[in-house]
Design a protein around this motif. Structure first.
Motif, mmCIF file in Angstrom:
data_model
loop_
_atom_site.group_PDB
_atom_site.id
_atom_site.type_symbol
_atom_site.label_atom_id
_atom_site.label_comp_id
_atom_site.label_asym_id
_atom_site.label_seq_id
_atom_site.Cartn_x
_atom_site.Cartn_y
_atom_site.Cartn_z
ATOM 1 N N LEU A 1 -0.488 -2.801 -2.370
ATOM 2 C CA LEU A 1 0.809 -2.829 -1.853
ATOM 3 C C LEU A 1 0.986 -1.463 -0.573
ATOM 4 O O LEU A 1 0.520 -0.463 -1.292
ATOM 5 N N LEU A 2 1.142 -1.730 0.531
ATOM 6 C CA LEU A 2 1.222 -0.544 1.330
ATOM 7 C C LEU A 2 2.643 -0.103 1.652
ATOM 8 O O LEU A 2 3.557 -1.017 1.705
ATOM 9 N N PRO A 3 3.199 0.968 1.788
ATOM 10 C CA PRO A 3 4.538 1.341 2.379
ATOM 11 C C PRO A 3 5.050 0.440 3.223
ATOM 12 O O PRO A 3 4.712 0.196 4.372
ATOM 13 N N GLU A 4 6.366 0.070 2.841
ATOM 14 C CA GLU A 4 7.126 -0.792 3.692
ATOM 15 C C GLU A 4 6.538 -2.215 3.709
ATOM 16 O O GLU A 4 6.914 -2.812 4.847
ATOM 17 N N PHE A 5 5.893 -2.664 2.687
ATOM 18 C CA PHE A 5 5.320 -4.048 2.864
ATOM 19 C C PHE A 5 6.466 -4.989 2.789
ATOM 20 O O PHE A 5 7.647 -4.505 2.419
ATOM 21 N N SER A 6 6.223 -6.311 3.129
ATOM 22 C CA SER A 6 7.071 -7.183 3.109
ATOM 23 C C SER A 6 7.083 -7.907 1.649
ATOM 24 O O SER A 6 6.244 -8.657 1.031
ATOM 25 N N GLN A 7 8.413 -7.748 0.784
ATOM 26 C CA GLN A 7 8.436 -8.429 -0.378
ATOM 27 C C GLN A 7 8.588 -9.936 -0.286
ATOM 28 O O GLN A 7 8.081 -10.254 -1.232
ATOM 29 N N LEU A 8 8.967 -10.416 0.842
ATOM 30 C CA LEU A 8 8.822 -11.767 0.959
ATOM 31 C C LEU A 8 7.371 -12.431 0.832
ATOM 32 O O LEU A 8 7.277 -13.299 0.224
ATOM 33 N N SER A 9 6.641 -11.698 1.682
ATOM 34 C CA SER A 9 5.237 -12.164 1.623
ATOM 35 C C SER A 9 4.517 -11.923 0.234
ATOM 36 O O SER A 9 3.709 -12.873 -0.304
ATOM 37 N N LEU A 10 4.862 -10.992 -0.368
ATOM 38 C CA LEU A 10 4.492 -10.681 -1.910
ATOM 39 C C LEU A 10 4.769 -11.753 -2.860
ATOM 40 O O LEU A 10 3.892 -12.464 -3.373
ATOM 41 N N SER A 11 6.185 -11.992 -2.772
ATOM 42 C CA SER A 11 6.920 -13.151 -3.667
ATOM 43 C C SER A 11 6.417 -14.400 -3.522
ATOM 44 O O SER A 11 5.915 -15.309 -4.315
ATOM 45 N N SER A 12 6.035 -14.748 -2.223
ATOM 46 C CA SER A 12 5.856 -15.994 -1.499
ATOM 47 C C SER A 12 4.346 -16.439 -2.044
ATOM 48 O O SER A 12 4.056 -17.431 -2.378
ATOM 49 N N ASP B 1 -2.332 5.634 -3.919
ATOM 50 C CA ASP B 1 -2.425 6.774 -4.831
ATOM 51 C C ASP B 1 -1.935 6.414 -6.378
ATOM 52 O O ASP B 1 -1.856 7.314 -6.937
ATOM 53 N N GLY B 2 -1.829 5.068 -6.515
ATOM 54 C CA GLY B 2 -1.469 4.799 -7.908
ATOM 55 C C GLY B 2 0.269 4.920 -8.246
ATOM 56 O O GLY B 2 0.596 4.506 -9.383
ATOM 57 N N ARG B 3 0.826 5.389 -7.000
ATOM 58 C CA ARG B 3 2.299 5.503 -7.532
ATOM 59 C C ARG B 3 3.186 4.187 -7.025
ATOM 60 O O ARG B 3 2.628 3.536 -6.172
ATOM 61 N N PRO B 4 4.273 4.160 -7.540
ATOM 62 C CA PRO B 4 5.180 3.200 -6.976
ATOM 63 C C PRO B 4 5.264 3.147 -5.541
ATOM 64 O O PRO B 4 5.407 4.195 -4.850
ATOM 65 N N VAL B 5 5.500 1.754 -4.957
ATOM 66 C CA VAL B 5 5.655 1.573 -3.564
ATOM 67 C C VAL B 5 6.877 0.958 -3.197
ATOM 68 O O VAL B 5 7.612 0.209 -3.954
ATOM 69 N N THR B 6 7.549 1.731 -2.185
ATOM 70 C CA THR B 6 8.859 0.919 -1.718
ATOM 71 C C THR B 6 8.707 -0.150 -0.752
ATOM 72 O O THR B 6 7.721 0.298 0.446
ATOM 73 N N CYS B 7 9.076 -1.185 -0.778
ATOM 74 C CA CYS B 7 8.808 -2.366 0.164
ATOM 75 C C CYS B 7 9.932 -2.193 1.472
ATOM 76 O O CYS B 7 10.704 -1.331 1.230
ATOM 77 N N ALA B 8 9.810 -2.789 2.488
ATOM 78 C CA ALA B 8 10.798 -2.858 3.366
ATOM 79 C C ALA B 8 12.199 -2.993 3.059
ATOM 80 O O ALA B 8 13.052 -2.550 3.851
ATOM 81 N N SER B 9 12.377 -3.705 2.209
ATOM 82 C CA SER B 9 13.801 -3.953 1.477
ATOM 83 C C SER B 9 14.525 -2.830 0.600
ATOM 84 O O SER B 9 15.561 -2.884 0.123
ATOM 85 N N GLY B 10 13.680 -1.697 0.626
ATOM 86 C CA GLY B 10 14.073 -0.486 -0.378
ATOM 87 C C GLY B 10 13.674 -0.934 -1.804
ATOM 88 O O GLY B 10 14.259 0.053 -2.513
ATOM 89 N N ILE B 11 13.039 -1.903 -2.320
ATOM 90 C CA ILE B 11 12.838 -2.156 -3.634
ATOM 91 C C ILE B 11 11.625 -1.598 -3.996
ATOM 92 O O ILE B 11 10.509 -1.539 -3.210
ATOM 93 N N VAL B 12 11.430 -0.830 -5.012
ATOM 94 C CA VAL B 12 10.528 0.058 -5.646
ATOM 95 C C VAL B 12 9.605 -0.665 -6.434
ATOM 96 O O VAL B 12 10.322 -1.326 -7.599
#
Length: 328
Positions: A17-28, A53-64
């Motif tokens: 997961l890269l910062p600002e990734f698409s949550q829709l792409s991941l869930s789909s 870096d192993g840290r949580p990632v924030t998607c484009a929708s703002g969900i961590v």
């Protein structure tokens, strides 16, 4: 899809997961696999999420989203031969800023270990930047198709939903990720399980990877197939615009007939719509690439920069140079 090394152990995926990734792409992509496990009665598909870096990632929708690995851990597992059966990369609109030496090292390790790589949505850009897509068929989300083709000349870019070539899978992302997941399920758990997943998600069917992405003319297919065909021709001939009589001949109409249909369904003349298609393409190239403005003008069928600038300002209310300056 490459078969898992140990079928009894199931199919293991590592999802970057890269910062600002698409949550829709991941869930789909992930949710159909989860449902396939449930429908088949065994946890065949397994996955872990990781970030640079192993840290949580924030998607484009703002969900961590929490992850359980970092680059170093996944590269170590790949190098030891205990890595996943496939690495998935999920990115978003800011993908052009996310290339790194660590990421390219991960991609090279996957290639050495013959571990397939899948790029969802805009992540194709990163594979192209690393050089592993050279001379390979690929796709990307339609909004970045023009920019990808213009920036990386050694690619064979298509507007398919997803493409598999030489151990690399590139996918348009968003709902196309569902179609890719359904092919994976079909290949390993059979059509019966795939159909059960489809029913559960209330999807009537899943699409083939060779199906086209949404195109500008797709919205008119239900109203007028001839209009949709004409617009598809326009999309395919951006750099070398076709005269109206040629478009009409290709779709089996007279010029008067095609003009009447465009007035009815598009509310403008065919050539005015064609101009808009070319200008929209130019706008995407200005926003997403560093191509010189004159080169963009020529690639979108304009014979001079002055004519291009005039038409662009009429359409978008600013000159191409002003849009480029605002982006920078």
């Amino acid at each position: 899809m490459t078969a898992p090394r140990n079928t009894d152990a199931g199919y293991r995926l590592a999802v970057l997961l890269l910062p600002e990734f698409s949550q829709l792409s991941l869930s789909s992509f992930i949710d159909p696999l989860r449902l396939a496990n449930s429908m088949s009665g065994r946890p065949f598909f397994e996955w872990v999420l990781f970030s640079p870096d192993g840290r949580p990632v924030t998607c484009a929708s703002g969900i961590v989203i929490s992850v359980s690995r970092d680059f170093t851990g996944v590269v170590r597992e790949l190098g030891s031969g205990r890595g996943p059966d496939m690495v998935i990369i999920c990115a978003g609109d800011s993908v052009q800023k996310q290339a790194s030496a660590l990421l390219f090292s991960l991609l090279r390790t996957c290639r050495r270990q013959q571990v397939p790589i899948s790029a969802l949505g805009t992540a194709t850009w990163l594979l192209a930047e690393s050089g592993i897509l050279d001379d390979t068929r690929c796709t990307i989300h339609w909004d970045k198709l023009a920019a990808l083709s213009a920036t990386f000349g050694r690619l064979h870019v298509t507007d398919s939903l997803f493409v598999r070539d030489r151990g690399l899978v590139t996918c348009a992302g968003e709902f196309a990720s569902f179609d890719l997941a359904m092919e994976l399920i079909t290949n390993y758990l059979g059509n019966h399980t795939a159909s059960a997943v489809c029913r559960h998600t209330t999807a009537t069917q899943w699409r083939s990877g060779s199906d086209r992405q949404w195109a500008i003319g797709a919205q008119y297919t239900g109203a007028s197939k001839k209009v949709a065909e004409a617009i598809r021709l326009m999309e395919q001939h951006i750099e070398d615009p076709l005269p109206l009589w040629d478009i009409a001949k290709c779709v089996g109409l007279s010029q008067r007939q095609i003009e009447r249909l465009f007035r009815r369904y598009v509310s403008c003349s065919p050539m005015r719509h064609y101009l808009r298609v070319r200008l929209e393409e130019a706008k995407r190239l200005i926003e997403q690439t560093n191509m010189p403005l004159l080169e963009i003008a020529l690639s979108c069928g304009f014979v001079s920069s002055s004519h291009f600038t005039k038409r662009f300002r009429e359409c978008f209310g600013m000159a191409p140079s002003a849009l480029r300056a605002r982006r920078l």
